[in-house]
Write a protein that holds these residues in place. Sequence first.
Motif, PDB file in Angstrom:
ATOM      1  N   ALA A 276       0.766  -1.110   0.054  1.00 39.16           N
ATOM      2  CA  ALA A 276       0.054   0.073  -0.011  1.00 39.16           C
ATOM      3  C   ALA A 276       0.801   1.176   0.085  1.00 39.16           C
ATOM      4  O   ALA A 276       2.152   1.127   0.310  1.00 39.16           O
ATOM      5  CB  ALA A 276      -0.921  -0.078   1.191  1.00 39.16           C
ATOM      6  N   PRO A 277       0.283   2.228  -0.329  1.00 38.50           N
ATOM      7  CA  PRO A 277       1.116   3.859  -0.384  1.00 38.50           C
ATOM      8  C   PRO A 277       1.739   3.761   1.015  1.00 38.50           C
ATOM      9  O   PRO A 277       1.035   3.987   1.832  1.00 38.50           O
ATOM     10  CB  PRO A 277       0.182   4.566  -1.109  1.00 38.50           C
ATOM     11  CG  PRO A 277      -0.742   3.816  -1.870  1.00 38.50           C
ATOM     12  CD  PRO A 277      -0.906   2.601  -0.991  1.00 38.50           C
ATOM     13  N   GLY A 278       3.027   4.168   1.092  1.00 38.80           N
ATOM     14  CA  GLY A 278       3.325   4.564   2.141  1.00 38.80           C
ATOM     15  C   GLY A 278       3.777   3.605   3.155  1.00 38.80           C
ATOM     16  O   GLY A 278       4.337   3.521   4.349  1.00 38.80           O
ATOM     17  N   LYS A 279       3.530   2.102   2.824  1.00 37.10           N
ATOM     18  CA  LYS A 279       3.963   1.132   3.800  1.00 37.10           C
ATOM     19  C   LYS A 279       4.910   0.121   3.126  1.00 37.10           C
ATOM     20  O   LYS A 279       5.002   0.134   1.734  1.00 37.10           O
ATOM     21  CB  LYS A 279       2.490   0.225   3.926  1.00 37.10           C
ATOM     22  CG  LYS A 279       1.541   1.154   4.767  1.00 37.10           C
ATOM     23  CD  LYS A 279       0.095   0.251   4.984  1.00 37.10           C
ATOM     24  CE  LYS A 279      -0.599   1.236   5.948  1.00 37.10           C
ATOM     25  NZ  LYS A 279      -1.767   0.631   6.349  1.00 37.10           N
ATOM     26  N   GLU A 280       5.372  -1.005   3.815  1.00 38.03           N
ATOM     27  CA  GLU A 280       6.280  -1.892   3.563  1.00 38.03           C
ATOM     28  C   GLU A 280       5.196  -2.859   2.817  1.00 38.03           C
ATOM     29  O   GLU A 280       4.205  -3.163   2.993  1.00 38.03           O
ATOM     30  CB  GLU A 280       6.743  -2.586   4.720  1.00 38.03           C
ATOM     31  CG  GLU A 280       7.973  -1.566   5.346  1.00 38.03           C
ATOM     32  CD  GLU A 280       9.025  -1.328   4.863  1.00 38.03           C
ATOM     33  OE1 GLU A 280       9.694  -0.073   4.977  1.00 38.03           O
ATOM     34  OE2 GLU A 280       9.726  -2.284   4.133  1.00 38.03           O
ATOM     35  N   ARG A 281       6.079  -3.739   1.821  1.00 38.04           N
ATOM     36  CA  ARG A 281       5.683  -4.819   1.133  1.00 38.04           C
ATOM     37  C   ARG A 281       5.301  -5.890   2.172  1.00 38.04           C
ATOM     38  O   ARG A 281       6.275  -6.214   2.805  1.00 38.04           O
ATOM     39  CB  ARG A 281       6.357  -4.982  -0.058  1.00 38.04           C
ATOM     40  CG  ARG A 281       5.903  -6.088  -1.096  1.00 38.04           C
ATOM     41  CD  ARG A 281       6.576  -6.194  -2.298  1.00 38.04           C
ATOM     42  NE  ARG A 281       6.688  -5.229  -3.153  1.00 38.04           N
ATOM     43  CZ  ARG A 281       7.049  -4.879  -4.208  1.00 38.04           C
ATOM     44  NH1 ARG A 281       7.657  -5.744  -4.794  1.00 38.04           N
ATOM     45  NH2 ARG A 281       7.424  -3.717  -4.834  1.00 38.04           N
ATOM     46  N   GLU A 282       4.099  -6.641   1.922  1.00 37.81           N
ATOM     47  CA  GLU A 282       3.990  -7.405   3.045  1.00 37.81           C
ATOM     48  C   GLU A 282       3.280  -8.835   2.315  1.00 37.81           C
ATOM     49  O   GLU A 282       2.768  -8.650   1.450  1.00 37.81           O
ATOM     50  CB  GLU A 282       2.894  -7.027   4.014  1.00 37.81           C
ATOM     51  CG  GLU A 282       1.616  -6.917   3.368  1.00 37.81           C
ATOM     52  CD  GLU A 282       0.429  -6.419   4.398  1.00 37.81           C
ATOM     53  OE1 GLU A 282       0.778  -6.661   5.793  1.00 37.81           O
ATOM     54  OE2 GLU A 282      -0.554  -6.040   4.197  1.00 37.81           O
ATOM     55  N   GLY A 283       3.812  -9.823   3.026  1.00 37.79           N
ATOM     56  CA  GLY A 283       3.128 -11.052   2.389  1.00 37.79           C
ATOM     57  C   GLY A 283       1.785 -11.296   2.799  1.00 37.79           C
ATOM     58  O   GLY A 283       1.094 -10.865   4.151  1.00 37.79           O
TER      59      GLY A 283
END
Length: 124
Positions: free
Chosen positions: A40-47
């Motif tokens: 998501a914008p401004g967030k870390e990539r998550e599984g």
Amino acid sequence: QVPLVESGGGLVQSGGSLNLSCVASRNVYLMYCMGWFRQAPGKEREGVAAVATDGTIKYSDSVRGRFILSQDHSKRTVYLQMNNLQPEDTATYYCVADCRTYKGALIRESYHAWGQGTQVTVSS
């Protein structure tokens, strides 16, 4: 040749559903593991969901019970059925494969093949 090609993203209202698909080209070293991440914008990539080395499917706490991952090995395809979508699910969704340096099903560093991403937007 693009290694992984996602499709199925789009705009949906809160509570709606989408089904993402990802096809792996023949030059991708699949082993058994494919999965999905999101950012998501401004967030870390998550599984989000992925197949673990024991063959089980792992889900993040935020999507468990709402999202379902499935595979069709003959078609080198993985799917993500997303139900009861919420605005916080809005993100770019990435297909992943090639876990030759496996560290965990939902660990980003496990995967060496990434798709280009498909956008999912959930309106409230």
